[in-house]
Design a protein around this motif. Structure first.
Motif, short mmCIF file in Angstrom:
data_model
loop_
_atom_site.label_atom_id
_atom_site.label_comp_id
_atom_site.label_asym_id
_atom_site.label_seq_id
_atom_site.Cartn_x
_atom_site.Cartn_y
_atom_site.Cartn_z
N GLY A 310 -12.47 -20.02 6.91
CA GLY A 310 -12.23 -19.70 5.51
C GLY A 310 -12.64 -20.83 4.60
O GLY A 310 -12.41 -22.01 4.90
N SER A 311 -13.22 -20.47 3.45
CA SER A 311 -13.67 -21.50 2.52
C SER A 311 -13.67 -20.98 1.09
O SER A 311 -14.15 -19.88 0.83
N PRO A 312 -13.20 -21.81 0.16
CA PRO A 312 -13.45 -21.48 -1.24
C PRO A 312 -14.91 -21.80 -1.59
O PRO A 312 -15.55 -22.61 -0.90
N THR A 313 -15.41 -21.16 -2.60
CA THR A 313 -16.72 -21.53 -3.12
C THR A 313 -16.59 -22.84 -3.89
O THR A 313 -15.67 -23.02 -4.69
N TYR A 314 -17.51 -23.76 -3.63
CA TYR A 314 -17.46 -25.08 -4.27
C TYR A 314 -18.87 -25.45 -4.70
O TYR A 314 -19.76 -25.64 -3.86
N ASN A 315 -19.10 -25.52 -5.99
CA ASN A 315 -20.45 -25.80 -6.52
C ASN A 315 -21.49 -24.85 -5.94
O ASN A 315 -22.59 -25.25 -5.54
N ASN A 316 -21.09 -23.58 -5.84
CA ASN A 316 -21.96 -22.52 -5.34
C ASN A 316 -22.35 -22.73 -3.87
O ASN A 316 -23.37 -22.21 -3.41
N LYS A 317 -21.51 -23.47 -3.14
CA LYS A 317 -21.71 -23.66 -1.70
C LYS A 317 -20.35 -23.54 -1.03
O LYS A 317 -19.34 -23.25 -1.67
N LEU A 318 -20.34 -23.77 0.27
CA LEU A 318 -19.06 -23.84 0.98
C LEU A 318 -18.33 -25.13 0.59
O LEU A 318 -18.96 -26.12 0.17
N TYR A 319 -17.02 -25.10 0.73
CA TYR A 319 -16.23 -26.32 0.57
C TYR A 319 -16.85 -27.39 1.47
O TYR A 319 -17.15 -27.13 2.64
N PRO A 320 -17.08 -28.62 0.98
CA PRO A 320 -17.89 -29.60 1.73
C PRO A 320 -17.47 -29.83 3.17
O PRO A 320 -18.33 -29.87 4.07
N ALA A 321 -16.17 -29.99 3.43
CA ALA A 321 -15.73 -30.25 4.81
C ALA A 321 -15.90 -29.02 5.70
O ALA A 321 -16.16 -29.14 6.90
N VAL A 322 -15.78 -27.82 5.13
CA VAL A 322 -16.07 -26.59 5.89
C VAL A 322 -17.56 -26.53 6.20
O VAL A 322 -17.96 -26.18 7.32
N GLU A 323 -18.37 -26.85 5.21
CA GLU A 323 -19.81 -26.86 5.43
C GLU A 323 -20.19 -27.81 6.55
O GLU A 323 -21.07 -27.51 7.38
N SER A 324 -19.51 -28.96 6.62
CA SER A 324 -19.79 -29.92 7.70
C SER A 324 -19.45 -29.34 9.07
O SER A 324 -20.21 -29.50 10.03
#
Length: 402
Positions: A310-324
């Protein structure tokens, strides 16, 4: 004087413990330290199997000298060139200038590149042997487990495999070197964390290596990290674990990974977990990416068949730590997972699209429609979250019933 330990007749452990370093490869936490294992075989000729991190070369050489005295080392066998194992080679060559260094073609290239060593090199091919007197070493090339030069060395008369990083684990050796001399349970999760973080990308080469060694009688495995695995200890379980992990097989449990800025995504994670539990899933691990270390998340994703992110949208991307975390799982070629996803946004959603793309790229089986919050937690969101947990449980339960 530091004394080496004779772990079997004529085989001596001359490794060292590192309880100082915080991060292995400057990435992975070492709460229980790590060992750098090296072994001496004493015959008519003396063979040293790998060295240790240069930071611990003083202890390493004192152990060797206490055993050999002025006797020279005839051969250094290099199973793996990563500097935590090859770091003392330059010092070793200075101390024993006539030593012959045994390795494959890629090893020899790296010896020059790392340490400028170009003399007294013995290049071996797959399945070549080296006679030490009454003992013979046989070499098995195992490329990409987990570097291109990696190989394993088999002491034929003792059914002993010096396996390099394979079958290794995080965790210093606290007294007992053999698995039969210590409570091995403390290493088990650390072995999975070690495999998933360090070797995890290379499941196919690990399978190739296991098949190559399948007909070899192995009574003892001497890895470069962690305890020595023995016939009277846990050797069969260790080999089975590597087989399972390298096939990306997993136990029937669920990992929920989420990022949350204001608590809504976290509430969704808990709702999904409760639903999965009420529908029969007992092994559930929830990781908040802002608190859990990525290495622990990766370990648990390798352990369990169900994965929900699960991730909120952050700057039109995944939340940074989720993206990692998502990138790390992509980099490890993770396979064979049941997958679900959820997220939230305030005015423009990207998390649903990006997590869907991730699932498609990984060829995961998506078990239910995603759950997406727009601004607040409405009743319909709870219903969808309950459904996601229930559908994941059905998938995992169906595997258990087979």
């Amino acid at each position: 004087m530091c004394k080496p330990l004779e772990i079997e007749k004529d085989i001596f452990y001359v490794g060292v413990n590192d309880r100082t370093k915080h991060l292995f490869e400057s990435l992975w936490p070492l709460p229980n330290g790590v060992s750098y294992n090296s072994y001496l075989i004493v015959d008519e000729k003396v063979a040293l199997i790998d060295t240790v991190d240069i930071c611990y070369s003083d202890v390493f050489f004192r152990k060797i000298t206490s055993l050999l005295g002025d006797r020279p080392i005839d051969y250094l066998v290099v199973n793996h060139m990563e500097p935590d194992h090859s770091g003392s080679i330059g010092l070793l060559v200075n101390k024993y200038p006539d030593i012959s260094i045994v390795g494959n073609k890629r090893t020899i290239e790296m010896l020059k590149g790392y340490y400028g060593v170009t003399n007294n090199l013995v290049e071996i091919l797959d399945l070549d042997t080296l006679n030490l007197g009454k003992y013979n070493l046989k070499f098995y090339l195992t490329p990409m487990v987990h570097w291109p030069e990696t190989m394993m060395t088999y002491l034929q008369e003792m059914n002993t495999l010096f396996s390099g990083d394979a079958f290794g684990t995080f965790g210093a050796i606290d007294g007992g070197v053999l698995d039969s001399q210590t409570r091995i349970e403390k290493y088990w999760d650390e072995m999975i964390r070690y495999y998933s973080n360090i070797v995890g990308k290379f499941g196919s080469p690990v399978q190739t290596a296991l098949k190559k060694l399948s007909g070899v009688e192995i009574d003892m495995i001497c890895s470069t990290h962690g305890p020595v695995w023995t016939k009277n200890g846990r050797i069969n379980e260790v080999i089975s674990l590597y087989d399972k992990l390298s096939k990306y097989d997993a136990d029937s449990g669920l990992v929920i990974v989420y990022g949350s800025m204001y608590g809504n995504t976290a509430e969704l994670a808990d709702t999904i977990a409760v639903s999965a539990s009420q529908n029969g899933v007992k092994d559930i691990v929830i990781h908040n990416v802002s608190k859990s270390h990525e290495s622990d998340i990766i370990r648990d994703v390798f352990k369990y068949k169900g994965l929900i992110i699960g991730s909120p949208t952050y700057n039109n991307k995944l939340y940074p730590a989720v993206e990692s975390v998502v990138t790390s799982l992509q980099n490890r070629n993770l396979k064979n997972r049941y997958f679900g996803y959820f997220g939230g946004f305030s005015w423009s959603d990207a998390s649903e699209r990006l997590l869907k793309s991730f699932a498609e790229e990984m060829n995961f089986e998506v078990v239910a429609s995603p759950v997406v919050i727009k601004q607040g937690m409405l009743d319909e969101v709870y219903e969808k979250a309950n459904n996601l947990g229930m559908m994941m449980a059905k998938k995992l339960n169906s595997d258990n019933s087979k």
